[in-house]
Design an enzyme around this catalytic site. Sequence first.
Site, mmCIF file in Angstrom:
data_model
loop_
_atom_site.group_PDB
_atom_site.id
_atom_site.type_symbol
_atom_site.label_atom_id
_atom_site.label_comp_id
_atom_site.label_asym_id
_atom_site.label_seq_id
_atom_site.Cartn_x
_atom_site.Cartn_y
_atom_site.Cartn_z
ATOM 1 C CG ASP A 1 -22.987 49.146 63.353
ATOM 2 O OD1 ASP A 1 -23.485 48.049 63.353
ATOM 3 O OD2 ASP A 1 -23.741 50.138 64.122
ATOM 4 C CD GLN B 1 -27.751 44.755 71.032
ATOM 5 O OE1 GLN B 1 -27.472 43.568 71.215
ATOM 6 N NE2 GLN B 1 -26.781 45.593 70.828
ATOM 7 C CG ASN C 1 -23.822 44.298 61.768
ATOM 8 O OD1 ASN C 1 -24.485 45.240 61.995
ATOM 9 N ND2 ASN C 1 -24.562 43.125 61.895
ATOM 10 C CE LYS C 2 -24.287 45.243 68.538
ATOM 11 N NZ LYS C 2 -23.214 45.977 69.338
ATOM 12 N NE ARG D 1 -22.810 52.366 70.686
ATOM 13 C CZ ARG D 1 -23.619 51.434 70.224
ATOM 14 N NH1 ARG D 1 -24.983 51.590 69.885
ATOM 15 N NH2 ARG D 1 -23.143 50.222 70.343
ATOM 16 N NE ARG E 1 -29.819 48.419 69.079
ATOM 17 C CZ ARG E 1 -30.642 48.189 67.989
ATOM 18 N NH1 ARG E 1 -31.933 48.443 67.924
ATOM 19 N NH2 ARG E 1 -29.946 47.349 66.988
ATOM 20 N N GLY E 2 -28.552 51.192 66.986
ATOM 21 C CA GLY E 2 -28.720 50.883 65.513
ATOM 22 C C GLY E 2 -28.291 52.235 64.891
ATOM 23 C CB ALA E 3 -25.843 52.367 61.930
HETATM 24 O O1 MRU Z 1 -24.675 48.303 69.408
HETATM 25 P P1 MRU Z 1 -25.933 48.715 68.463
HETATM 26 O O2 MRU Z 1 -27.293 47.995 69.092
HETATM 27 O O3 MRU Z 1 -26.205 50.045 67.998
HETATM 28 O O4 MRU Z 1 -25.495 47.680 66.922
HETATM 29 C C1 MRU Z 1 -26.520 47.593 65.950
HETATM 30 C C2 MRU Z 1 -26.168 46.995 64.873
HETATM 31 O O5 MRU Z 1 -24.986 46.138 64.854
HETATM 32 C C3 MRU Z 1 -26.997 46.699 63.655
HETATM 33 O O6 MRU Z 1 -26.924 45.635 63.016
HETATM 34 C C4 MRU Z 1 -26.701 47.915 62.494
HETATM 35 O O7 MRU Z 1 -26.396 49.290 63.582
HETATM 36 C C5 MRU Z 1 -27.568 48.177 61.529
HETATM 37 S S1 MRU Z 1 -29.097 48.719 62.155
HETATM 38 C C6 MRU Z 1 -29.998 48.989 60.823
#
Ligand code: MRU
Length: 345
Positions: A235, A194, A245-246, A86, A44-46
């Site tokens: 994201d 996270q 973002n999250k 996603r 996970r994470g963009a």
């Molecule tokens: O749902 P996730 O864990 O994929 O969400 C991650 C985030 O929101 C991060 O802040 C974002 O992807 C940036 S990661 C460098």
Amino acid sequence: MKAIEWMGNGLRILDQTKLPLQTLFREAKSYEEVAEAIERMEVRGAPAIGAAAAYGYALGAINFNGPRAEFDDYMEAVKNRLAATRPTAVNLFWALRRMEDRLREERDKEDLDEIRQALIAEADSIAEDDRRMNRLLGEHGNSLVPEDADILTHCNAGALATVEYGTALGIIRAAHASGKKIHVYADETRPFLQGARLTTWELMQDKIPVTLIADNMAGSLMQQGKIDLVIVGADRIAANGDTANKIGTYSLAVLAQAHSIPFYVAAPTSTIDLKVPSGQEIPIEERSPQEIREVFGVPVAPPDVEVYNPAFDVTPAKYITGIITEKGIVSPPYSVNLLKVMVRS
Ligand code: MRU
């Protein structure tokens, strides 16, 4: 610590749903396995999602054993499956577009093995670009960090969310490595935790001082003067600077402005989506009600209670002090300056 690693004929994925209790690796051998790992948030994470999907696409090509004439349609189906995992992080679509463009460049070739090699090389180059961008972004961001700083971050925008080093945590790593006295407050980041599970683990491995807080404590810490700046990942950043973002990021941005605390977004330019005019058009993923009704399988609410579980929120550009990219720091007005940074080589 590597979130993903290409093994030659499979993608090794560090299963982030098991951290920090277990360090468990899985090897995805097919594009379907990569797609499922992204959906389950094992990766996970963009930026990490983008790079994983690129390798998933290459795996699709590796496993194809039909005639050349059927290959292009098959690869379209592979792309569609990976793209459906996603919806919010634009890095996924950015990486798949790069893979498709590479496939298009190879369209006159008859030899599938040559095409497969080209696709693996493109996925490697996406991964390499992410490493490079994060290091540069870290240096630019470090110029904004005071010598002695308490930094609040949300979710995990670290090495685990990227191919290496991280975005928000990349800046924190760079600041720490340059000798600054850095201390991080990590929001736990309900419901997927996270912050609690990944950010604390990552920072503790690098011996960067970190304190875990529950999400609802950030305002009180700001009020007490305990936060010097906020740095979060992204994201998807719309053309006007609105940033997805999250979930929970928006509340932090509003709180930061109320307390005159700088609020920075750290993201590579692969996260900027100029095709989306504002945050209103960014698709926001909704996840399973079980993530709220339960905490890792343990019920914390009536089993049939109505739930709303958006995974991301949108922070309006007016709350963002600056957007830190590998090409430099973008300041308002974002509608003008994001365009400038995207055309800059
Ligand atoms: O749902 P996730 O864990 O994929 O969400 C991650 C985030 O929101 C991060 O802040 C974002 O992807 C940036 S990661 C460098």
